[in-house]
Design a protein around this motif. Structure first.
Motif, PDB file in Angstrom:
ATOM      1  N   GLY A 127       0.841  -1.224  -0.028  1.00  0.00           N
ATOM      2  CA  GLY A 127       0.008  -0.067   0.188  1.00  0.00           C
ATOM      3  C   GLY A 127       0.686   1.226   0.021  1.00  0.00           C
ATOM      4  O   GLY A 127       0.248   2.295  -0.383  1.00  0.00           O
ATOM      5  N   GLY A 128       2.135   1.023   0.186  1.00  0.00           N
ATOM      6  CA  GLY A 128       2.904   2.269   0.165  1.00  0.00           C
ATOM      7  C   GLY A 128       3.465   2.779  -1.069  1.00  0.00           C
ATOM      8  O   GLY A 128       3.037   2.219  -2.230  1.00  0.00           O
ATOM      9  N   SER A 129       4.374   3.740  -1.056  1.00  0.00           N
ATOM     10  CA  SER A 129       4.642   4.311  -2.379  1.00  0.00           C
ATOM     11  C   SER A 129       6.343   4.509  -2.257  1.00  0.00           C
ATOM     12  O   SER A 129       6.842   4.470  -1.381  1.00  0.00           O
ATOM     13  CB  SER A 129       4.149   5.796  -2.695  1.00  0.00           C
ATOM     14  OG  SER A 129       2.858   5.700  -2.687  1.00  0.00           O
ATOM     15  N   SER A 132      -0.422  -4.493 -15.484  1.00  0.00           N
ATOM     16  CA  SER A 132      -0.469  -4.873 -13.937  1.00  0.00           C
ATOM     17  C   SER A 132      -0.166  -3.739 -13.059  1.00  0.00           C
ATOM     18  O   SER A 132      -0.202  -3.560 -11.905  1.00  0.00           O
ATOM     19  CB  SER A 132       0.787  -6.014 -13.822  1.00  0.00           C
ATOM     20  OG  SER A 132       1.876  -5.413 -14.234  1.00  0.00           O
ATOM     21  N   VAL A 133       0.183  -2.457 -13.860  1.00  0.00           N
ATOM     22  CA  VAL A 133       0.559  -1.577 -12.828  1.00  0.00           C
ATOM     23  C   VAL A 133      -0.328  -0.212 -13.214  1.00  0.00           C
ATOM     24  O   VAL A 133      -0.214   1.132 -12.769  1.00  0.00           O
ATOM     25  CB  VAL A 133       2.202  -0.893 -13.160  1.00  0.00           C
ATOM     26  CG1 VAL A 133       2.987  -2.138 -12.764  1.00  0.00           C
ATOM     27  CG2 VAL A 133       2.348  -0.618 -14.479  1.00  0.00           C
ATOM     28  N   LYS A 134      -1.153  -0.145 -14.405  1.00  0.00           N
ATOM     29  CA  LYS A 134      -1.995   0.698 -14.775  1.00  0.00           C
ATOM     30  C   LYS A 134      -2.685   1.426 -13.511  1.00  0.00           C
ATOM     31  O   LYS A 134      -3.254   0.396 -12.737  1.00  0.00           O
ATOM     32  CB  LYS A 134      -2.918   0.324 -15.690  1.00  0.00           C
ATOM     33  CG  LYS A 134      -2.211   0.330 -17.253  1.00  0.00           C
ATOM     34  CD  LYS A 134      -3.268  -0.057 -18.366  1.00  0.00           C
ATOM     35  CE  LYS A 134      -2.488  -0.233 -19.806  1.00  0.00           C
ATOM     36  NZ  LYS A 134      -3.522  -0.532 -20.809  1.00  0.00           N
ATOM     37  N   GLY A 135      -2.918   2.627 -13.389  1.00  0.00           N
ATOM     38  CA  GLY A 135      -3.576   3.384 -12.320  1.00  0.00           C
ATOM     39  C   GLY A 135      -2.769   3.463 -11.111  1.00  0.00           C
ATOM     40  O   GLY A 135      -3.183   4.120  -9.782  1.00  0.00           O
ATOM     41  N   ARG A 136      -1.476   2.715 -11.189  1.00  0.00           N
ATOM     42  CA  ARG A 136      -0.702   2.921  -9.781  1.00  0.00           C
ATOM     43  C   ARG A 136       0.501   3.497  -9.942  1.00  0.00           C
ATOM     44  O   ARG A 136       1.058   4.058  -9.199  1.00  0.00           O
ATOM     45  CB  ARG A 136      -0.557   1.320  -9.248  1.00  0.00           C
ATOM     46  CG  ARG A 136      -1.872   0.736  -8.857  1.00  0.00           C
ATOM     47  CD  ARG A 136      -1.485  -0.782  -8.054  1.00  0.00           C
ATOM     48  NE  ARG A 136      -1.008  -1.667  -9.042  1.00  0.00           N
ATOM     49  CZ  ARG A 136       0.232  -2.335  -8.577  1.00  0.00           C
ATOM     50  NH1 ARG A 136       1.016  -1.860  -7.542  1.00  0.00           N
ATOM     51  NH2 ARG A 136       0.955  -3.004  -9.353  1.00  0.00           N
ATOM     52  N   PHE A 137       1.085   3.132 -11.150  1.00  0.00           N
ATOM     53  CA  PHE A 137       2.447   3.772 -11.543  1.00  0.00           C
ATOM     54  C   PHE A 137       2.330   4.894 -12.490  1.00  0.00           C
ATOM     55  O   PHE A 137       1.497   4.832 -13.376  1.00  0.00           O
ATOM     56  CB  PHE A 137       3.385   2.819 -12.163  1.00  0.00           C
ATOM     57  CG  PHE A 137       4.059   1.352 -11.232  1.00  0.00           C
ATOM     58  CD1 PHE A 137       3.341   1.342  -9.930  1.00  0.00           C
ATOM     59  CD2 PHE A 137       4.910   0.618 -11.616  1.00  0.00           C
ATOM     60  CE1 PHE A 137       3.864   0.250  -9.136  1.00  0.00           C
ATOM     61  CE2 PHE A 137       5.304  -0.393 -10.834  1.00  0.00           C
ATOM     62  CZ  PHE A 137       4.499  -0.580  -9.475  1.00  0.00           C
ATOM     63  N   THR A 138       3.206   5.671 -12.480  1.00  0.00           N
ATOM     64  CA  THR A 138       3.361   6.946 -13.236  1.00  0.00           C
ATOM     65  C   THR A 138       4.841   7.174 -13.840  1.00  0.00           C
ATOM     66  O   THR A 138       5.662   7.344 -12.851  1.00  0.00           O
ATOM     67  CB  THR A 138       2.666   8.280 -12.503  1.00  0.00           C
ATOM     68  OG1 THR A 138       1.495   7.939 -12.443  1.00  0.00           O
ATOM     69  CG2 THR A 138       2.798   9.374 -13.679  1.00  0.00           C
TER      70      THR A 138
END
Length: 130
Positions: free
Chosen positions: A15-17, A63-69
């Motif tokens: 849940g972290g960044s 797998s990372v869409k919406g979470r990674f930029t």
């Protein structure tokens, strides 16, 4: 020969960044698309995100869409990967890569293919604990 140096990896709870950085040497940074790849133990290397030289177009693995930029700063010769909502399955060594030929016209799956890139950083470990 370009040098790519990643930083920003570490250990984070689910849940972290984290924000990864990749600093590139040389004066042609803005001409090349850049990609972020990851490889977990026993798994194939996969492209998680890529960005065109101009920064106007991006690619993300499902797998990372919406979470990674992914983003880039031409003044700093640096490409970033902002990772939010991290999951244990995101644990891997993350590497940045520079496009092999900036004159290539991208076709289907161009940015996700390892062969599209010719220069690689040494990688930074990201570990997500549950």
């Amino acid at each position: 020969q370009v040098q790519l140096v990643e930083s920003g990896g570490g250990v984070v709870q689910a849940g972290g960044s984290l924000r990864l950085s990749c600093a590139a040497s040389g004066r042609t940074f803005s001409r090349y698309a850049m990609g972020w790849f990851r490889q977990a133990p026993g798994k194939e290397r996969e492209c998680v995100a890529a960005i065109t030289g101009s920064g106007t177009a991006t690619y993300y693995a499902d797998s990372v869409k919406g979470r990674f930029t992914i983003s880039r700063d031409h003044a700093k010769n640096t490409v970033y990967l902002q990772m939010n909502g991290l999951k244990p399955e995101d644990t891997a060594v993350y590497s940045c890569a520079r496009e092999r030929n900036p004159l290539t016209i991208p076709t289907t799956n161009y940015f996700s293919r390892t062969f599209s890139y010719a220069s690689w950083g040494q990688g930074t470990q990201v570990t997500v604990s549950s």
